[in-house]
Design an enzyme around this catalytic site. Structure first.
Site, PDB file in Angstrom:
ATOM      1  N   GLY A   4       0.792  -1.103  -0.098  1.00 13.54           N
ATOM      2  CA  GLY A   4       0.240   0.063  -0.044  1.00 13.54           C
ATOM      3  C   GLY A   4       0.872   1.175  -0.062  1.00 13.54           C
ATOM      4  O   GLY A   4       1.948   1.210  -0.413  1.00 13.54           O
TER       5      GLY A   4
ATOM      6  N   GLY B 222      -1.162  -2.269  -7.970  1.00 11.99           N
ATOM      7  CA  GLY B 222      -0.485  -3.669  -7.809  1.00 11.99           C
ATOM      8  C   GLY B 222      -0.094  -4.024  -9.403  1.00 11.99           C
ATOM      9  O   GLY B 222       1.028  -4.815  -9.582  1.00 11.99           O
ATOM     10  N   ASP B 223      -0.919  -3.829 -10.250  1.00 15.37           N
ATOM     11  CA  ASP B 223      -0.828  -4.573 -11.539  1.00 15.37           C
ATOM     12  C   ASP B 223       0.223  -3.748 -12.263  1.00 15.37           C
ATOM     13  O   ASP B 223       0.861  -4.241 -13.326  1.00 15.37           O
ATOM     14  CB  ASP B 223      -2.064  -4.401 -12.256  1.00 15.37           C
ATOM     15  CG  ASP B 223      -3.272  -5.106 -11.580  1.00 15.37           C
ATOM     16  OD1 ASP B 223      -2.887  -6.189 -10.798  1.00 15.37           O
ATOM     17  OD2 ASP B 223      -4.399  -4.735 -11.640  1.00 15.37           O
TER      18      ASP B 223
ATOM     19  N   GLY C 289       4.715   1.420   0.135  1.00 16.13           N
ATOM     20  CA  GLY C 289       5.624   1.176  -0.893  1.00 16.13           C
ATOM     21  C   GLY C 289       5.885  -0.177  -0.980  1.00 16.13           C
ATOM     22  O   GLY C 289       4.810  -0.942  -0.870  1.00 16.13           O
TER      23      GLY C 289
END
Ligand SMILES: Nc1ncnc2c1ncn2[C@@H]1O[C@H](COP(=O)(O)OP(=O)(O)OP(=O)(O)O)[C@@H](O)[C@H]1O
Ligand SMILES: [Mg+2]
Length: 305
Positions: A219, A248-249, A222
């Site tokens: 998140g 995240g992708d 980092g």
């Protein structure tokens, strides 16, 4: 040439967004605006990788009228795709965005069942020779074996292709044992290796299981990368507000591009780009999009420890 970034989305979707004035349960609504886009986490990875200038190949299953719309939209977006036909109908996700507070109410169909024959057809048509890396992300549709990603990773290795697998739980551990570069967020990591004290520790555990590296997002705190050579944490240049879905992708896209260039990249360098790209993805309202000027501004400023 580094070869294509193959992105696997086993549960492709048509993401439909309805915009309404105000959402009332049980009410009747006029839809002011409809948007349709191919979706699924692997498609987000492909969109970000393509935006960063890489050649991508979208891999997945499509069926029925919705499957045709997905294929069309991928084509319109300029994304090359190799799609395996299935008897079932591709799923839809519906997001209803209301103009009052801008919040989205989301409905996710589970997706069609994929038969054993369809899964074999998918595996048999993988263009391994053209691929620099295989990036797999997202949920599995009904019918596929729970170790589907690990099977892909093992087949990829037979063809000298490294895979990057973004998943959680037991599938994450299986991907690590198969020697993949594994990707997860902190809670998916904890679901796999237990309530570890530190993300760093959990990432190293995945490397000990056999992963060639582990990149764990945390998140706004980092992300962490671990390999046999060390463990690194990189922090965002600034905490931005926006839509973290798909951040995240964006990280997976950067990791996959780095692995396509070199099977053992310098992870401290990769993290700088991954953190900048993820934060630049938070800035944009739609998952799969990235704010390129923000990415270029932040990338040199990211601090890695
Ligand atoms: N508010 C934020 N500001 C800056 N960077 C952020 C923020 N939120 C997330 N990030 C960056 O995005 C990365 C990914 O976020 P997160 O850990 O939430 O991923 P995720 O849960 O896998 O997301 P998804 O699966 O929806 O793509 C983080 O590691 C971080 O670098
Ligand atoms: Mg994720």
């Amino acid at each position: 040439m580094a070869g294509l970034i193959g992105t696997v989305t086993l549960n492709l979707a048509l993401d439909v967004t309805y915009e309404v004035d105000e959402l009332q349960v049980g009410g009747s609504h006029r839809v002011d605006r409809i948007r349709r886009r191919a979706g699924g986490k692997g498609v987000n990875v492909a969109r970000v990788a393509a935006a960063l200038g890489h050649q991508v190949l979208v891999l997945g299953f499509v069926g029925g009228v919705t499957g045709e719309l997905v294929a069309e939209e991928l084509f319109d977006a300029g994304l090359t795709a190799l799609l395996t036909p299935i008897a079932g109908e591709t799923r839809r996700t519906v997001a209803i965005v209301n103009d009052v507070d801008g919040d989205a109410t989301i409905f996710n169909e589970a997706g069609p069942t994929v038969s054993a024959d369809e899964w074999r057809a998918f595996l048999d048509r993988m263009p391994w020779g053209r691929m620099g890396v295989l990036a797999c992300s997202g949920s599995l549709p009904p019918g596929l074996p729970p170790d589907a990603y690990a099977e892909l990773a093992v087949r990829a290795r037979h063809h000298d292709v490294l895979s990057v697998i973004d998943t959680g739980g037991d599938a994450l551990k299986a991907a690590a044992r198969a020697g993949a570069v594994v990707r997860a967020n902190a809670s998916e990591l904890r679901a796999a290796v237990g309530e570890v004290v530190e993300v760093e520790e959990g990432a190293s555990e995945l490397v000990a299981l056999g992963a060639s590296a582990a990149v764990i997002t945390d998140g706004p705190r980092g992300m962490v990368a671990a390999s046999k050579k060390g463990v690194w944490r990189a922090l965002p240049v600034e905490t931005v507000s926006g839509n973290p879905t798909g951040a995240g992708d964006a990280c997976t896209a950067v990791v996959a591009a780095a692995v396509a260039e070199s099977p053992e990249p310098d992870w401290s360098v990769v993290l700088k780009s991954a953190v900048a790209a993820s934060a630049a993805a938070v800035l944009t309202p739609v998952a799969g999009d990235i704010d390129l000027p923000a990415y270029r501004r932040w990338q040199p400023q990211v601090v890695v420890n």
